[in-house]
Scaffold this motif. Sequence first.
Motif, PDB file in Angstrom:
ATOM      1  N   THR A  27       0.866  -1.262  -0.126  1.00  0.00           N
ATOM      2  CA  THR A  27      -0.182   0.022  -0.042  1.00  0.00           C
ATOM      3  C   THR A  27       0.954   1.186  -0.097  1.00  0.00           C
ATOM      4  O   THR A  27       0.111   2.252  -0.184  1.00  0.00           O
ATOM      5  CB  THR A  27      -0.815   0.081   1.182  1.00  0.00           C
ATOM      6  OG1 THR A  27      -0.041  -0.112   2.349  1.00  0.00           O
ATOM      7  CG2 THR A  27      -2.038  -1.174   1.085  1.00  0.00           C
ATOM      8  N   ASP A  28       2.030   1.237   0.054  1.00  0.00           N
ATOM      9  CA  ASP A  28       3.108   2.202   0.463  1.00  0.00           C
ATOM     10  C   ASP A  28       3.851   2.325  -0.902  1.00  0.00           C
ATOM     11  O   ASP A  28       4.737   1.588  -1.224  1.00  0.00           O
ATOM     12  CB  ASP A  28       3.973   2.086   1.556  1.00  0.00           C
ATOM     13  CG  ASP A  28       4.948   3.275   1.892  1.00  0.00           C
ATOM     14  OD1 ASP A  28       4.535   4.405   1.151  1.00  0.00           O
ATOM     15  OD2 ASP A  28       5.792   3.173   2.565  1.00  0.00           O
ATOM     16  N   PRO A  29       3.748   3.478  -1.779  1.00  0.00           N
ATOM     17  CA  PRO A  29       4.252   3.692  -2.955  1.00  0.00           C
ATOM     18  C   PRO A  29       5.856   3.759  -2.877  1.00  0.00           C
ATOM     19  O   PRO A  29       6.556   3.523  -3.958  1.00  0.00           O
ATOM     20  CB  PRO A  29       3.713   4.929  -3.843  1.00  0.00           C
ATOM     21  CG  PRO A  29       3.060   5.430  -2.670  1.00  0.00           C
ATOM     22  CD  PRO A  29       2.657   4.320  -1.448  1.00  0.00           C
ATOM     23  N   VAL A  30       6.048   4.501  -1.772  1.00  0.00           N
ATOM     24  CA  VAL A  30       7.757   4.668  -1.472  1.00  0.00           C
ATOM     25  C   VAL A  30       8.415   3.069  -1.504  1.00  0.00           C
ATOM     26  O   VAL A  30       9.284   2.830  -1.942  1.00  0.00           O
ATOM     27  CB  VAL A  30       7.937   5.490  -0.167  1.00  0.00           C
ATOM     28  CG1 VAL A  30       9.300   5.447   0.014  1.00  0.00           C
ATOM     29  CG2 VAL A  30       7.340   6.826  -0.656  1.00  0.00           C
ATOM     30  N   GLN A  31       7.857   2.199  -0.762  1.00  0.00           N
ATOM     31  CA  GLN A  31       8.304   0.975  -0.647  1.00  0.00           C
ATOM     32  C   GLN A  31       8.284   0.190  -1.852  1.00  0.00           C
ATOM     33  O   GLN A  31       9.367  -0.448  -2.219  1.00  0.00           O
ATOM     34  CB  GLN A  31       7.655   0.243   0.544  1.00  0.00           C
ATOM     35  CG  GLN A  31       7.934   0.668   1.983  1.00  0.00           C
ATOM     36  CD  GLN A  31       6.943  -0.244   3.080  1.00  0.00           C
ATOM     37  OE1 GLN A  31       6.343  -1.000   2.806  1.00  0.00           O
ATOM     38  NE2 GLN A  31       7.227   0.110   4.273  1.00  0.00           N
ATOM     39  N   THR A  32       7.071   0.263  -2.598  1.00  0.00           N
ATOM     40  CA  THR A  32       7.274  -0.350  -3.697  1.00  0.00           C
ATOM     41  C   THR A  32       8.482   0.221  -4.569  1.00  0.00           C
ATOM     42  O   THR A  32       9.080  -0.440  -5.430  1.00  0.00           O
ATOM     43  CB  THR A  32       5.772  -0.074  -4.261  1.00  0.00           C
ATOM     44  OG1 THR A  32       4.859  -0.688  -3.707  1.00  0.00           O
ATOM     45  CG2 THR A  32       5.815  -0.721  -5.643  1.00  0.00           C
ATOM     46  N   ALA A  33       8.581   1.503  -4.865  1.00  0.00           N
ATOM     47  CA  ALA A  33       9.514   1.997  -5.725  1.00  0.00           C
ATOM     48  C   ALA A  33      11.091   1.592  -5.178  1.00  0.00           C
ATOM     49  O   ALA A  33      11.834   1.415  -6.052  1.00  0.00           O
ATOM     50  CB  ALA A  33       9.532   3.485  -5.634  1.00  0.00           C
ATOM     51  N   ALA A  34      11.159   1.523  -3.888  1.00  0.00           N
ATOM     52  CA  ALA A  34      12.527   1.042  -3.421  1.00  0.00           C
ATOM     53  C   ALA A  34      12.654  -0.325  -3.820  1.00  0.00           C
ATOM     54  O   ALA A  34      13.968  -0.842  -4.120  1.00  0.00           O
ATOM     55  CB  ALA A  34      12.409   1.109  -2.000  1.00  0.00           C
ATOM     56  N   GLY A  35      11.713  -1.173  -3.656  1.00  0.00           N
ATOM     57  CA  GLY A  35      11.827  -2.594  -3.950  1.00  0.00           C
ATOM     58  C   GLY A  35      12.389  -2.869  -5.608  1.00  0.00           C
ATOM     59  O   GLY A  35      13.029  -3.499  -6.079  1.00  0.00           O
ATOM     60  N   ALA A  74      13.569  -0.471  -7.478  1.00  0.00           N
ATOM     61  CA  ALA A  74      15.034   0.027  -7.913  1.00  0.00           C
ATOM     62  C   ALA A  74      16.037  -0.958  -7.241  1.00  0.00           C
ATOM     63  O   ALA A  74      16.981  -1.182  -8.012  1.00  0.00           O
ATOM     64  CB  ALA A  74      15.291   1.393  -6.855  1.00  0.00           C
ATOM     65  N   ALA A  75      16.074  -1.682  -6.110  1.00  0.00           N
ATOM     66  CA  ALA A  75      16.733  -2.823  -5.644  1.00  0.00           C
ATOM     67  C   ALA A  75      16.579  -3.753  -6.621  1.00  0.00           C
ATOM     68  O   ALA A  75      17.833  -4.350  -6.909  1.00  0.00           O
ATOM     69  CB  ALA A  75      16.423  -3.393  -4.301  1.00  0.00           C
ATOM     70  N   LEU A  76      15.886  -4.239  -7.082  1.00  0.00           N
ATOM     71  CA  LEU A  76      15.697  -5.383  -8.239  1.00  0.00           C
ATOM     72  C   LEU A  76      16.476  -4.748  -9.422  1.00  0.00           C
ATOM     73  O   LEU A  76      17.181  -5.605 -10.201  1.00  0.00           O
ATOM     74  CB  LEU A  76      14.568  -5.864  -8.601  1.00  0.00           C
ATOM     75  CG  LEU A  76      13.591  -6.619  -7.593  1.00  0.00           C
ATOM     76  CD1 LEU A  76      12.069  -6.650  -8.134  1.00  0.00           C
ATOM     77  CD2 LEU A  76      14.338  -7.922  -7.504  1.00  0.00           C
ATOM     78  N   ALA A  77      16.355  -3.691 -10.002  1.00  0.00           N
ATOM     79  CA  ALA A  77      16.898  -3.063 -11.006  1.00  0.00           C
ATOM     80  C   ALA A  77      18.427  -3.164 -10.923  1.00  0.00           C
ATOM     81  O   ALA A  77      19.237  -3.560 -11.607  1.00  0.00           O
ATOM     82  CB  ALA A  77      16.478  -1.946 -11.518  1.00  0.00           C
ATOM     83  N   ILE A  78      18.921  -2.645  -9.686  1.00  0.00           N
ATOM     84  CA  ILE A  78      20.404  -2.627  -9.456  1.00  0.00           C
ATOM     85  C   ILE A  78      20.892  -4.207  -9.200  1.00  0.00           C
ATOM     86  O   ILE A  78      21.943  -4.410  -9.874  1.00  0.00           O
ATOM     87  CB  ILE A  78      20.579  -1.998  -8.164  1.00  0.00           C
ATOM     88  CG1 ILE A  78      20.198  -0.456  -8.209  1.00  0.00           C
ATOM     89  CG2 ILE A  78      22.166  -2.158  -7.432  1.00  0.00           C
ATOM     90  CD1 ILE A  78      20.061   0.369  -6.792  1.00  0.00           C
ATOM     91  N   ALA A  79      20.145  -5.003  -8.634  1.00  0.00           N
ATOM     92  CA  ALA A  79      20.583  -6.377  -8.622  1.00  0.00           C
ATOM     93  C   ALA A  79      20.659  -6.984 -10.171  1.00  0.00           C
ATOM     94  O   ALA A  79      21.877  -7.706 -10.582  1.00  0.00           O
ATOM     95  CB  ALA A  79      19.865  -7.387  -7.834  1.00  0.00           C
ATOM     96  N   ALA A  80      19.769  -6.624 -10.952  1.00  0.00           N
ATOM     97  CA  ALA A  80      19.932  -7.133 -12.458  1.00  0.00           C
ATOM     98  C   ALA A  80      21.069  -6.704 -13.103  1.00  0.00           C
ATOM     99  O   ALA A  80      21.938  -7.049 -13.763  1.00  0.00           O
ATOM    100  CB  ALA A  80      18.584  -6.843 -13.249  1.00  0.00           C
TER     101      ALA A  80
END
Length: 169
Positions: A137-145, A147-153
């Motif tokens: 429900t929190d858009p900030v947490q969704t965006a952080a997740g 971003a973390a996936l993009a950096i890992a990829a």
Amino acid sequence: MRRTARLLTGTALAVGAVGLVVTPAHAEGGGLRPVPSSVVPGGQVTVHTTACRDGGAAGDASAVGAGAFTLAPHERETTGRFRVPPSAQPGTYEIVATCAEGGRRVTGDLVVTLTATPGQVHPRGSVKTGVGGALGTDPVQTAAGVAALAIAAAGGTWLLHRRARGDGI
């Protein structure tokens, strides 16, 4: 397989035809018709019948917990009202009326449900399993997740590219 399908189809058609023949005969008998036929606890029900046109009738809705009520002649039928108690449990209940003249007994079924809309109820919301969902429900947490996936990829791709060139890890 086809023989079984034909047998089942034939049986279904035969049962349907019998239902069509039986239904009109029952409807002409002047049964008790509650409106609405499905009601929530606390709701009001109006009962109609054509069986007691010449006089009133005594109604009984004690099966659902509403007790006795009176039906009076109205135009071409006899009608009455009662309120389903708020404590009524879901289920199908038989409502009965006994005509004042002749003592004829007519019945009808009333369905008590927990939802105001008849039909299937669809669940809403998320299931609390502890695993979590893809979108919170929190858009900030969704965006952080994301971003973390993009950096890992990107990091994984860079490491695989380096290894393929022979630079080592």
